[in-house]
Enzyme design. Structure first.
Site, PDB file in Angstrom:
ATOM      1  CG  HIS A 163      -1.809  -1.188   1.329  1.00 60.63           C
ATOM      2  ND1 HIS A 163      -2.969  -1.389   0.621  1.00 60.63           N
ATOM      3  CD2 HIS A 163      -1.636  -2.309   2.088  1.00 60.63           C
ATOM      4  CE1 HIS A 163      -3.492  -2.563   0.939  1.00 60.63           C
ATOM      5  NE2 HIS A 163      -2.701  -3.147   1.825  1.00 60.63           N
ATOM      6  CB  SER A 188      13.399  22.850 -14.415  1.00 61.89           C
ATOM      7  OG  SER A 188      12.484  23.922 -14.549  1.00 61.89           O
ATOM      8  CE  LYS A 191      11.801  19.618 -10.456  1.00 63.07           C
ATOM      9  NZ  LYS A 191      10.755  20.039 -11.400  1.00 63.07           N
ATOM     10  CD  GLU A 193       9.016  12.267 -14.931  1.00 68.56           C
ATOM     11  OE1 GLU A 193       9.079  13.024 -15.924  1.00 68.56           O
ATOM     12  OE2 GLU A 193       9.006  12.676 -13.761  1.00 68.56           O
TER      13      GLU A 193
END
Length: 439
Positions: A154, A275, A281, A288
């Protein structure tokens, strides 16, 4: 040049010509198409349908076309309906009228079916080889990072494991993926060459010869099924979809673990981006993109299933839509496997941080309950008592192993000095997954 123009009085409209053409994508099959034609010509000569000198002329022409394509001297382009017409037309221009005999006892229906199967077998073997490369990297990464970390259910810290044990779960997933792909190869390993349009030919051909020549274990049993079967493509895209699902799950782990909230790993700069506005970043774009491309491969599978679902026997032009989706799925999964291999081979695991997460997660709570059970307490009572201890620890900002024996005895008199060695994380691992590995 059209291979079918004799029956028509009027020419095809330019709109229909463009709509009908598949050369832009089926040119991927040039090698398989030429190899299939070579096997077919050899068979025609063996059966006495072509003279030996005719066979030799055609083979020489096909060999020269293949050589010129692979050397970059000949581009697959122009006003051709498909790769089959491209090869045949250029063959005739090179060897003359004898080139027109290439298509004896053959249809484009069985021709494209054999091309696609040959391509599928080749790419399936590439899939297996590429997955094995990823598995090697996973093993190496695990061996070099056999550090304690939390296991989750979970997405909540559940039990202590090691990074090695965690990452090896993906090794096992890939092992199943390889078995599925090998099974797909075994099922598809039948040659449709010789089925012709749908019901064979009146020529006395030898389908076993061409099957053996092309590396198939046997010819297909039913001609109509042979030319209209695309199960092998659907099955392989299905296998690709499962592979992508596994890669996507691993990508999700890497994305989470690389965040500052987890901070378990560091993805190398080679597989990250920044970024345009936020200089601090470092984004896990490789992971992804793999996660995103999973949906693309699922779409390829649904597209081909939908194309095939209402087609009567035998061949129908709808089936031209199989190739772009099939090629896309295979190219995508192979690229994703290679990127994942590169990303994991440069990954750094932060063992100190994974250990901190273990200590904050009360991951020896189950063992503490087992300790009380071993002392004679019913498990449900032990479960309740340890739950109360966890609440107390959260309020005090401590771990279970940080509590004194006096504090533990307030919850149960069964606690003794041996509780600390019993709930030690290394000892827990030795009783659990390490013991399993040794067995």
């Amino acid at each position: 040049m059209k291979l079918w123009g004799g029956r028509f009085k009027e020419g095809e409209s330019k709109l229909m010509e463009d709509f009908n053409s598949s050369l832009s994508f089926d040119k991927k099959l040039y090698k398989q198409d030429i190899n299939g034609s070579m096997a077919h010509v050899k068979m025609l000569a063996k059966c006495g349908i072509l003279k030996v000198e005719e066979k030799d002329q055609i083979l020489k022409g096909l060999t020269s076309i293949l050589g010129d394509i692979e050397a970059g001297k000949m581009k697959i382009e122009g006003d051709y309906e498909d790769i089959h017409s491209f090869v045949e037309t250029n063959l005739i221009s090179r060897v003359g009228e004898v080139g027109k005999k290439l298509h004896t006892a053959r249809s484009r229906n069985d021709q494209v079916a054999v091309d696609l199967r040959l391509y599928a077998k080749e790419k399936a073997m590439d899939l297996i080889e590429t997955m094995e490369e990823l598995q090697k990297v996973i093993v190496k990464l695990g061996e070099e990072n056999n550090v304690i970390m939390p296991g989750y259910t979970h997405l909540q810290r559940a039990q202590v494991v090691t990074f090695k044990y965690y990452i090896m779960a993906y090794y096992n997933m890939l092992e199943r993926d390889k078995k599925r792909v090998k099974s797909a190869i075994e099922i598809m390993d039948e040659s449709p060459l010789g089925c012709c349009a749908l019901a064979g030919t009146t020529y006395n051909t030898d389908r076993s010869f061409t099957a053996n020549e092309l590396g198939f274990k046997k010819p297909v049993d039913n001609f109509m099924d042979g030319v209209s079967d695309r199960d092998f493509a659907i099955e392989l895209i299905g296998d690709c979809s499962i592979i992508m699902m596994h890669l996507s799950r691993l990508s999700e782990e890497l994305i989470l673990w690389s965040s500052k909230e987890f901070d378990f790993i560091q993805i190398s700069d080679a597989y990250s981006t920044g970024s345009s506005i936020m200089p601090q970043k470092k984004n896990p774009d490789a992971a992804e993109l793999i996660r995103g491309k999973t949906g693309r491969v699922y779409g390829d599978l649904v597209s081909l299933l939908t194309t095939m679902k209402g087609i009567p026997l035998a061949y129908n032009k709808d089936m031209q839509e199989d190739k772009e989706r099939f090629f896309d799925a295979l190219d995508t999964v192979l690229a994703c496997l290679k990127v994942m291999t590169g990303m994991l081979s440069t990954l750094k695991v932060k063992g100190k941080n994974t250990l901190k997460a273990v200590k904050k997660g009360f991951l020896n709570a189950t063992e503490a309950a087992d300790y009380l059970v071993n002392k004679g307490m019913a498990f449900r009572d032990a479960h309740r008592i340890i739950g109360e201890i966890v609440i107390y620890c959260e309020e005090q900002g401590k771990a279970i192993e940080d509590l004194t024996l006096e504090q533990l005895k307030k919850f149960s008199s069964l606690f003794a000095e041996d509780i600390y060695s019993f709930i030690d994380y290394e000892n827990t691992l030795n009783r659990g997954i390490k013991k399993e590995i040794k067995q």
